[in-house]
Design a protein around this motif. Structure first.
Motif, short mmCIF file in Angstrom:
data_model
loop_
_atom_site.label_atom_id
_atom_site.label_comp_id
_atom_site.label_asym_id
_atom_site.label_seq_id
_atom_site.Cartn_x
_atom_site.Cartn_y
_atom_site.Cartn_z
N ASN A 12 35.81 38.72 39.16
CA ASN A 12 34.61 37.88 39.60
C ASN A 12 33.87 38.86 40.74
OD1 ASN A 12 34.97 35.79 38.04
ND2 ASN A 12 36.03 34.72 39.39
N ASP A 13 34.61 39.80 41.44
CA ASP A 13 33.99 40.49 42.32
C ASP A 13 33.22 41.89 41.92
OD1 ASP A 13 34.89 38.88 44.15
OD2 ASP A 13 36.79 39.70 44.17
N TRP A 16 28.15 45.22 37.49
CA TRP A 16 27.56 46.33 36.75
C TRP A 16 27.05 47.39 37.87
CZ3 TRP A 16 29.20 48.28 32.44
CH2 TRP A 16 29.69 47.44 31.31
N GLU A 17 26.25 46.86 38.91
CA GLU A 17 25.88 47.53 39.82
C GLU A 17 26.58 48.33 40.92
OE1 GLU A 17 25.04 44.06 39.17
OE2 GLU A 17 23.28 44.58 38.15
N LEU A 18 27.50 47.37 41.35
CA LEU A 18 28.54 48.23 42.13
C LEU A 18 29.17 49.42 41.15
CD1 LEU A 18 30.05 48.10 44.67
CD2 LEU A 18 31.70 46.37 43.48
N GLN A 42 33.89 41.95 32.64
CA GLN A 42 33.71 40.52 32.39
C GLN A 42 34.27 39.64 33.65
OE1 GLN A 42 35.28 40.02 28.40
NE2 GLN A 42 33.35 38.85 28.02
N ARG A 43 33.39 38.67 33.78
CA ARG A 43 34.26 37.84 35.19
C ARG A 43 35.43 37.33 34.81
NH1 ARG A 43 31.36 36.37 39.00
NH2 ARG A 43 31.94 34.32 39.09
N MET A 84 43.40 37.80 38.83
CA MET A 84 43.71 36.35 38.81
C MET A 84 43.31 35.81 40.00
SD MET A 84 44.54 33.77 36.96
CE MET A 84 45.12 34.70 35.49
N THR A 85 42.56 34.55 39.79
CA THR A 85 42.18 33.63 40.97
C THR A 85 42.93 32.46 41.06
OG1 THR A 85 40.38 32.38 39.88
CG2 THR A 85 39.65 34.70 40.69
#
Length: 165
Positions: A12-13, A16-18, A42-43, A84-85
């Motif tokens: 989630n962190d 593509w820009e990063l 993917q998120r 994993m979140t």
């Protein structure tokens, strides 16, 4: 990718820009990686919690298909990093997380995917982190990969917790 392996990142962190910013220093084209399917980003929530549900069987099939696809597309291997979140505790099927992690270890015997499972220790309680350690044969400590002294072989872990299929 330049190493000839196909990679997937479930986070989630990471964006593509990063990634583009990070890779441009090494003159690696993110557009080319994406076009060639060498990289899948993917998120976490979109992969692990599809339809607001965690399904270990679906995830294991996804990993297997990713490995098979890498082979079919001419890559020399596959790498997957999954983050994993703590949302797993609130998602339907989340109680099956340790079963899933154990079964991943078994899958990797058949499909030699290089994997990294990430858990932010600040998001999980100590008991959960200890349980997570039990199902991972290796761990990263201060940047070094070491054998995990807490690891329990997956068949034994599944049997101890009455999770044997």
């Amino acid at each position: 990718m330049s190493c000839g392996k196909r990679a997937a990142c479930f986070s989630n962190d990471i964006t593509w820009e990063l990634l583009e910013h990070y890779l441009e220093g090494d003159k690696i084209s993110l557009k080319e990686l994406e076009r060639s399917t060498a990289l899948l980003l993917q998120r976490t929530s979109d992969v692990y919690y599809k339809d607001e549900r965690f399904d270990p069987d679906r995830m294991l099939a996804l990993l297997s298909e990713f490995y098979q696809g890498a082979d079919e597309k001419g890559f020399h291997g596959a790498r997957v990093i999954g983050e994993m979140t703590a949302d797993i505790g609130r998602i339907e099927g989340g109680e099956r997380l340790l079963e899933y992690e154990s079964r991943v270890s078994m899958l990797l015997r058949e499909k030699p995917i290089t994997t990294v499972c990430q858990y932010n220790a600040a998001e999980f309680d100590g008991a959960m982190i200890m349980d997570v350690l039990k199902v991972h044969p290796m761990m990263v400590v201060r940047g070094s990969v070491i054998h995990n002294p807490f690891f329990i072989p997956p068949e034994e872990f599944l049997s101890q917790h009455n999770l044997v299929e």
